[in-house]
Design a protein around this motif. Structure first.
Motif, PDB file in Angstrom:
ATOM      1  N   LEU A 159      12.374  -4.766   1.502  1.00  0.00           N
ATOM      2  CA  LEU A 159      11.369  -3.770   1.137  1.00  0.00           C
ATOM      3  C   LEU A 159      10.983  -2.981   2.385  1.00  0.00           C
ATOM      4  O   LEU A 159      10.888  -3.538   3.480  1.00  0.00           O
ATOM      5  CB  LEU A 159      10.125  -4.452   0.556  1.00  0.00           C
ATOM      6  CG  LEU A 159      10.356  -5.350  -0.654  1.00  0.00           C
ATOM      7  CD1 LEU A 159       9.055  -6.035  -1.058  1.00  0.00           C
ATOM      8  CD2 LEU A 159      10.938  -4.584  -1.821  1.00  0.00           C
ATOM      9  N   TYR A 160      10.727  -1.687   2.200  1.00  0.00           N
ATOM     10  CA  TYR A 160      10.487  -0.795   3.330  1.00  0.00           C
ATOM     11  C   TYR A 160       9.614   0.354   2.875  1.00  0.00           C
ATOM     12  O   TYR A 160       9.958   1.054   1.918  1.00  0.00           O
ATOM     13  CB  TYR A 160      11.846  -0.293   3.837  1.00  0.00           C
ATOM     14  CG  TYR A 160      11.818   0.841   4.828  1.00  0.00           C
ATOM     15  CD1 TYR A 160      11.163   0.720   6.050  1.00  0.00           C
ATOM     16  CD2 TYR A 160      12.501   2.026   4.568  1.00  0.00           C
ATOM     17  CE1 TYR A 160      11.173   1.759   6.965  1.00  0.00           C
ATOM     18  CE2 TYR A 160      12.520   3.065   5.483  1.00  0.00           C
ATOM     19  CZ  TYR A 160      11.856   2.926   6.675  1.00  0.00           C
ATOM     20  OH  TYR A 160      11.865   3.956   7.577  1.00  0.00           O
ATOM     21  N   GLU A 161       8.463   0.525   3.495  1.00  0.00           N
ATOM     22  CA  GLU A 161       7.532   1.568   3.071  1.00  0.00           C
ATOM     23  C   GLU A 161       6.641   1.988   4.233  1.00  0.00           C
ATOM     24  O   GLU A 161       6.218   1.151   5.042  1.00  0.00           O
ATOM     25  CB  GLU A 161       6.648   1.065   1.928  1.00  0.00           C
ATOM     26  CG  GLU A 161       5.838   2.121   1.240  1.00  0.00           C
ATOM     27  CD  GLU A 161       6.660   3.017   0.319  1.00  0.00           C
ATOM     28  OE1 GLU A 161       6.212   4.145   0.071  1.00  0.00           O
ATOM     29  OE2 GLU A 161       7.717   2.575  -0.144  1.00  0.00           O
ATOM     30  N   GLN A 162       6.328   3.279   4.334  1.00  0.00           N
ATOM     31  CA  GLN A 162       5.365   3.719   5.333  1.00  0.00           C
ATOM     32  C   GLN A 162       3.962   3.490   4.804  1.00  0.00           C
ATOM     33  O   GLN A 162       3.648   3.787   3.648  1.00  0.00           O
ATOM     34  CB  GLN A 162       5.552   5.194   5.696  1.00  0.00           C
ATOM     35  CG  GLN A 162       4.599   5.644   6.789  1.00  0.00           C
ATOM     36  CD  GLN A 162       4.926   7.002   7.371  1.00  0.00           C
ATOM     37  OE1 GLN A 162       5.810   7.695   6.890  1.00  0.00           O
ATOM     38  NE2 GLN A 162       4.213   7.395   8.411  1.00  0.00           N
ATOM     39  N   SER A 163       3.105   2.957   5.651  1.00  0.00           N
ATOM     40  CA  SER A 163       1.732   2.665   5.247  1.00  0.00           C
ATOM     41  C   SER A 163       0.865   3.919   5.306  1.00  0.00           C
ATOM     42  O   SER A 163       1.110   4.834   6.094  1.00  0.00           O
ATOM     43  CB  SER A 163       1.134   1.590   6.167  1.00  0.00           C
ATOM     44  OG  SER A 163       1.867   0.387   6.082  1.00  0.00           O
ATOM     45  N   ILE A 164      -0.161   3.913   4.469  1.00  0.00           N
ATOM     46  CA  ILE A 164      -1.116   5.016   4.405  1.00  0.00           C
ATOM     47  C   ILE A 164      -2.299   4.695   5.329  1.00  0.00           C
ATOM     48  O   ILE A 164      -2.880   3.612   5.242  1.00  0.00           O
ATOM     49  CB  ILE A 164      -1.627   5.215   2.967  1.00  0.00           C
ATOM     50  CG1 ILE A 164      -0.472   5.519   2.017  1.00  0.00           C
ATOM     51  CG2 ILE A 164      -2.678   6.310   2.910  1.00  0.00           C
ATOM     52  CD1 ILE A 164       0.215   6.825   2.271  1.00  0.00           C
ATOM     53  N   PRO A 165      -2.693   5.608   6.202  1.00  0.00           N
ATOM     54  CA  PRO A 165      -3.854   5.338   7.066  1.00  0.00           C
ATOM     55  C   PRO A 165      -5.141   5.294   6.258  1.00  0.00           C
ATOM     56  O   PRO A 165      -5.355   6.128   5.382  1.00  0.00           O
ATOM     57  CB  PRO A 165      -3.853   6.513   8.044  1.00  0.00           C
ATOM     58  CG  PRO A 165      -3.132   7.614   7.331  1.00  0.00           C
ATOM     59  CD  PRO A 165      -2.107   6.939   6.472  1.00  0.00           C
ATOM     60  N   ILE A 166      -5.998   4.318   6.551  1.00  0.00           N
ATOM     61  CA  ILE A 166      -7.231   4.209   5.774  1.00  0.00           C
ATOM     62  C   ILE A 166      -8.338   5.070   6.355  1.00  0.00           C
ATOM     63  O   ILE A 166      -9.357   5.299   5.691  1.00  0.00           O
ATOM     64  CB  ILE A 166      -7.698   2.751   5.631  1.00  0.00           C
ATOM     65  CG1 ILE A 166      -8.037   2.139   6.996  1.00  0.00           C
ATOM     66  CG2 ILE A 166      -6.639   1.917   4.939  1.00  0.00           C
ATOM     67  CD1 ILE A 166      -8.669   0.754   6.898  1.00  0.00           C
ATOM     68  N   ASP A 167      -8.163   5.561   7.583  1.00  0.00           N
ATOM     69  CA  ASP A 167      -9.165   6.486   8.107  1.00  0.00           C
ATOM     70  C   ASP A 167      -8.938   7.904   7.589  1.00  0.00           C
ATOM     71  O   ASP A 167      -9.706   8.803   7.871  1.00  0.00           O
ATOM     72  CB  ASP A 167      -9.194   6.469   9.635  1.00  0.00           C
ATOM     73  CG  ASP A 167      -7.832   6.724  10.263  1.00  0.00           C
ATOM     74  OD1 ASP A 167      -6.813   6.392   9.639  1.00  0.00           O
ATOM     75  OD2 ASP A 167      -7.778   7.244  11.399  1.00  0.00           O
ATOM     76  N   VAL A 171      -8.271  11.962   2.077  1.00  0.00           N
ATOM     77  CA  VAL A 171      -7.128  12.828   1.815  1.00  0.00           C
ATOM     78  C   VAL A 171      -6.026  12.098   1.068  1.00  0.00           C
ATOM     79  O   VAL A 171      -5.427  12.640   0.132  1.00  0.00           O
ATOM     80  CB  VAL A 171      -6.562  13.388   3.149  1.00  0.00           C
ATOM     81  CG1 VAL A 171      -5.317  14.244   2.905  1.00  0.00           C
ATOM     82  CG2 VAL A 171      -7.628  14.193   3.873  1.00  0.00           C
ATOM     83  N   LEU A 172      -5.751  10.842   1.445  1.00  0.00           N
ATOM     84  CA  LEU A 172      -4.559  10.158   0.959  1.00  0.00           C
ATOM     85  C   LEU A 172      -4.842   8.965   0.058  1.00  0.00           C
ATOM     86  O   LEU A 172      -3.923   8.429  -0.540  1.00  0.00           O
ATOM     87  CB  LEU A 172      -3.726   9.690   2.161  1.00  0.00           C
ATOM     88  CG  LEU A 172      -3.215  10.798   3.086  1.00  0.00           C
ATOM     89  CD1 LEU A 172      -2.542  10.201   4.306  1.00  0.00           C
ATOM     90  CD2 LEU A 172      -2.247  11.707   2.345  1.00  0.00           C
ATOM     91  N   ILE A 173      -6.078   8.518  -0.021  1.00  0.00           N
ATOM     92  CA  ILE A 173      -6.401   7.352  -0.839  1.00  0.00           C
ATOM     93  C   ILE A 173      -7.427   7.743  -1.887  1.00  0.00           C
ATOM     94  O   ILE A 173      -8.405   8.421  -1.588  1.00  0.00           O
ATOM     95  CB  ILE A 173      -6.936   6.203   0.040  1.00  0.00           C
ATOM     96  CG1 ILE A 173      -5.837   5.748   1.007  1.00  0.00           C
ATOM     97  CG2 ILE A 173      -7.390   5.031  -0.812  1.00  0.00           C
ATOM     98  CD1 ILE A 173      -6.266   4.660   1.946  1.00  0.00           C
ATOM     99  N   GLY A 174      -7.181   7.321  -3.132  1.00  0.00           N
ATOM    100  CA  GLY A 174      -8.067   7.727  -4.217  1.00  0.00           C
ATOM    101  C   GLY A 174      -8.568   6.555  -5.042  1.00  0.00           C
ATOM    102  O   GLY A 174      -8.411   5.391  -4.681  1.00  0.00           O
ATOM    103  N   VAL A 191      -2.367  -3.999  -5.666  1.00  0.00           N
ATOM    104  CA  VAL A 191      -3.521  -3.142  -5.389  1.00  0.00           C
ATOM    105  C   VAL A 191      -4.239  -3.698  -4.170  1.00  0.00           C
ATOM    106  O   VAL A 191      -4.569  -4.893  -4.125  1.00  0.00           O
ATOM    107  CB  VAL A 191      -4.474  -3.087  -6.592  1.00  0.00           C
ATOM    108  CG1 VAL A 191      -5.678  -2.229  -6.274  1.00  0.00           C
ATOM    109  CG2 VAL A 191      -3.735  -2.566  -7.823  1.00  0.00           C
ATOM    110  N   LEU A 192      -4.481  -2.863  -3.189  1.00  0.00           N
ATOM    111  CA  LEU A 192      -5.108  -3.284  -1.934  1.00  0.00           C
ATOM    112  C   LEU A 192      -6.475  -2.625  -1.777  1.00  0.00           C
ATOM    113  O   LEU A 192      -6.586  -1.401  -1.778  1.00  0.00           O
ATOM    114  CB  LEU A 192      -4.213  -2.910  -0.754  1.00  0.00           C
ATOM    115  CG  LEU A 192      -4.742  -3.257   0.633  1.00  0.00           C
ATOM    116  CD1 LEU A 192      -4.774  -4.776   0.820  1.00  0.00           C
ATOM    117  CD2 LEU A 192      -3.902  -2.610   1.716  1.00  0.00           C
TER     118      LEU A 192
END
Length: 199
Positions: A159-167, A171-174, A191-192
């Motif tokens: 498995l390989y994925e770029q993580s989304i910044p939480i700061d 913009v990127l997290i909903g 779900v994190l």
């Protein structure tokens, strides 16, 4: 990679009989703080050919970037869960972290559910590790996954994925997502939560 016009970039990680890919975030969408999401199969037993480990890699975009890593699981380098390590990276340098390996190919104990969150393999899951550049102006990228794990049945995949910044959550997290299940296979979602008391 740069372009005079807007583009999308994807990365493909190829391995024989197992290939995975990820989108690549534009530089402007990188951040300084991440919570790692990986996956290790929670089976009460693991075939000998599988590698019940998880991993992530940190990439610096600026010289002299001081990074804090608060681990949620043991690493193969002997660093224990709940430890915090500090590393300094220069632009373009990477720092890989691999979880410690747990027992494989042991028989399933009696009366244990097929999916057992308390199995030894679950201890190799680095999900929840906090990675943070201590200078918010020095962006980092984080990529996470597993070298080989079993999501369902007996086939192993990396498995390989770029993580989304939480700061960059505004913009990127909903709060609402639409999930599309596979037409003829079981679907599994992870779900994190990034804030306490998330409902």
């Amino acid at each position: 990679i740069s372009s005079a016009s807007p583009i999308k970039v994807y990365a493909l990680n190829y391995q024989f009989n197992s290939t995975d890919g990820t989108y690549i975030l534009p530089y402007k969408n990188l951040g300084a703080k991440y919570v790692v999401t990986t996956y290790v199969d929670p089976l009460p037993f693991t075939p000998a050919y599988a590698q019940p480990r998880s991993m992530f890699t940190i990439l610096a975009t600026t010289d002299n970037t001081l990074i804090s890593v608060s681990l949620s699981a043991d690493t193969d380098a002997g660093v224990k869960a709940d430890s915090t390590i500090l590393i300094t990276l220069n632009k373009g340098e990477v720092y890989p972290v691999i979880s410690g390996e747990r027992a494989t190919n042991y028989p399933p104990p009696p009366n244990v559910p097929y999916l057992d969150p308390q199995s030894p393999n679950s201890q190799a899951d680095l999900t929840g590790t906090l990675v943070e550049s201590l200078d918010p102006c020095k962006k980092i990228a984080v990529f996470s996954g597993s070298p080989a794990t079993i999501v369902y049945f007996n086939a192993q995949d990396h498995l390989y994925e770029q993580s989304i910044p939480i700061d960059k959550k505004s913009v990127l997290i909903g709060k609402e997502y639409i999930m599309v299940p596979h037409i003829d296979r079981l679907s599994k979602y992870r779900v994190l939560a990034i804030e306490d008391n998330t409902k």
